[in-house]
Design a protein around this motif. Structure first.
Motif, mmCIF file in Angstrom:
data_model
loop_
_atom_site.group_PDB
_atom_site.id
_atom_site.type_symbol
_atom_site.label_atom_id
_atom_site.label_comp_id
_atom_site.label_asym_id
_atom_site.label_seq_id
_atom_site.Cartn_x
_atom_site.Cartn_y
_atom_site.Cartn_z
ATOM 1 N N GLU A 1 0.939 -1.273 0.088
ATOM 2 C CA GLU A 1 0.008 0.125 -0.033
ATOM 3 C C GLU A 1 0.846 1.428 -0.050
ATOM 4 O O GLU A 1 0.412 2.186 -0.858
ATOM 5 N N LEU A 2 1.861 1.340 1.102
ATOM 6 C CA LEU A 2 2.746 2.550 1.028
ATOM 7 C C LEU A 2 3.506 2.621 -0.219
ATOM 8 O O LEU A 2 3.503 3.771 -0.951
ATOM 9 N N GLY A 3 4.099 1.632 -0.881
ATOM 10 C CA GLY A 3 4.876 1.589 -2.450
ATOM 11 C C GLY A 3 3.810 1.948 -3.359
ATOM 12 O O GLY A 3 4.159 2.799 -4.314
ATOM 13 N N ALA A 4 2.588 1.411 -3.316
ATOM 14 C CA ALA A 4 1.603 2.053 -4.547
ATOM 15 C C ALA A 4 1.317 3.416 -4.210
ATOM 16 O O ALA A 4 1.202 4.133 -5.594
ATOM 17 N N THR A 5 1.023 3.946 -3.096
ATOM 18 C CA THR A 5 0.925 5.299 -2.943
ATOM 19 C C THR A 5 1.884 6.083 -3.477
ATOM 20 O O THR A 5 1.751 7.070 -4.069
ATOM 21 N N GLY A 6 3.287 5.820 -3.187
ATOM 22 C CA GLY A 6 4.392 6.235 -3.683
ATOM 23 C C GLY A 6 4.633 6.453 -5.122
ATOM 24 O O GLY A 6 4.869 7.482 -5.719
ATOM 25 N N TYR A 7 4.215 5.316 -5.552
ATOM 26 C CA TYR A 7 4.457 5.400 -7.236
ATOM 27 C C TYR A 7 3.512 6.025 -7.764
ATOM 28 O O TYR A 7 3.695 6.704 -8.981
ATOM 29 N N ALA A 8 2.150 6.129 -7.243
ATOM 30 C CA ALA A 8 1.114 6.804 -7.692
ATOM 31 C C ALA A 8 1.547 8.222 -7.967
ATOM 32 O O ALA A 8 1.195 9.165 -8.901
ATOM 33 N N GLU A 9 2.079 8.801 -6.511
ATOM 34 C CA GLU A 9 2.613 10.087 -6.746
ATOM 35 C C GLU A 9 3.812 10.557 -7.605
ATOM 36 O O GLU A 9 3.782 11.491 -8.127
ATOM 37 N N ALA A 10 4.558 9.395 -7.659
ATOM 38 C CA ALA A 10 5.776 9.694 -8.721
ATOM 39 C C ALA A 10 5.314 9.959 -10.140
ATOM 40 O O ALA A 10 5.705 10.472 -10.850
ATOM 41 N N ILE A 11 4.241 9.102 -10.279
ATOM 42 C CA ILE A 11 3.501 8.895 -11.935
ATOM 43 C C ILE A 11 2.737 10.275 -12.046
ATOM 44 O O ILE A 11 3.330 11.071 -13.043
#
Ligand SMILES: [Zn+2]
Length: 248
Positions: A227-237
Motif C-alpha cells: 500500500e505504501l509503495g503503491a501510493t508512492g508510485y502513484a505520486e511519482a507518476i
C-alpha cells in the motif's frame, strides 16, 4: 489498444509511457525467479488505480529480463547484457516518440539495472528530446538497521511483498536469514562512498542467495508495504505528468 486508438490519444504530449524494467533471477530457495519481473506489474496495477485526478499514463510491455550478471551461477537466472538493456529501453523510447509520446518513465525493480537505466534516460533526453524519468517510491519505515542497510535481495521486504502480492508463491519454511555484511563490518558490500567499491557477485556474499532476514517476512507487512509503495508510485507518476506539462 489498437493502432488507431494509440494514434488518437489526446495527452501524448505530457502523459508518460511507463516501462517496467525487472529481472528473472534467483531470489533464494523460498521464492520464484520471477520476483522482480512480477513486482513491476504489481506496482503498476496498484499505482494506476490510485492515480490522482488529472494524472494519466500509458503502460508499455515490460522488459522482464535484466542485467543480472551478479547472480550468475544460480539456476533460473536469465541475463541480458548492459548493452542489450540499453538498446531495449532506447528502442521503446524511440518508437513511442515516433507515435507522438513525449515522456517516458521507468519503474525499475532490480538494483542491477540502475547503472544502465540512469544514463540511458539521459541519452533519451539528449537524443530524442523526450522527458525521461526513473520513478521511485517511499522508503519503508521501521526496518532494523541491518535490514535497511544490507537487506538488499530476497530479504524481509521482497519476501513480504510477494507473500501479499502473489499468495502461494513463497515457501517460508525454506527462508533463511543471511546478511552479506554487518553494519560493524561491511566486508565486500560497501556503501557507495567506500574507498574501494568492490564489484561483488551474489555467490561471494551469500550461500543461500538471500541477502536479508527473509524469515521475518509476513503477509501483514507485505500488505502494508504494498500500500505504501503503491501510493508512492502513484505520486511519482503524477509528478512525471506535472514535470512534462511544466517543461512543455
Ligand atoms: Zn529482487
Amino acid at each position: 489498444m489498437t493502432p488507431r486508438q494509440i494514434a488518437a490519444l489526446p495527452d501524448k504530449a505530457w502523459a508518460p509511457v511507463i516501462l517496467a524494467t525487472g529481472a528473472i533471477e534467483q531470489h533464494g530457495p523460498h521464492m520464484p525467479v520471477a520476483v522482480d519481473a512480477l513486482m513491476g506489474q504489481a506496482w503498476l496495477s496498484l499505482a494506476i488505480s490510485r492515480l490522482p485526478a488529472g494524472a494519466s499514463c500509458y503502460v508499455a510491455p515490460p522488459i522482464t529480463i535484466g542485467k543480472s550478471n551478479e547472480h550468475t551461477g544460480f539456476p533460473g537466472t536469465l541475463i541480458i547484457t548492459k548493452e542489450t538493456l540499453r538498446a531495449q529501453i532506447l528502442a521503446v523510447a524511440r518508437q513511442a516518440h515516433a507515435w507522438g509520446f513525449h515522456s517516458l518513465a521507468i519503474i525499475n525493480t532490480h538494483g542491477g539495472n540502475v547503472p544502465v537505466v540512469i544514463p540511458t534516460l539521459r541519452e533519451i533526453r539528449s537524443t530524442l528530446g523526450m522527458r525521461a524519468a526513473m520513478l521511485s517510491s517511499k522508503p519503508i519505515p521501521g526496518l532494523t538497521t541491518e535490514e535497511s542497510t544490507f537487506g538488499i535481495h530476497a530479504g524481509e521486504v521482497e519476501t513480504s511483498w510477494i507473500m501479499a502480492a502473489a499468495p502461494g508463491r513463497v515457501d517460508l519454511s525454506k527462508a533463511v536469514c543471511e546478511f552479506p555484511a554487518k553494519a560493524s563490518d561491511p566486508g565486500e558490500v560497501r556503501p557507495v562512498a567506500a574507498p574501494a567499491l568492490v564489484a561483488w557477485m551474489s555467490k561471494d556474499v551469500s550461500k543461500s542467495g538471500i541477502m536479508g532476514n527473509a524469515p521475518s517476512a509476513t503477509v501483514e507487512k507485505g500488505e502494508k508495504w504494498l500500500e505504501l509503495g503503491a501510493t508512492g508510485y502513484a505520486e511519482a507518476i503524477a509528478e512525471a505528468c506535472r514535470a512534462a506539462t511544466t517543461l512543455g
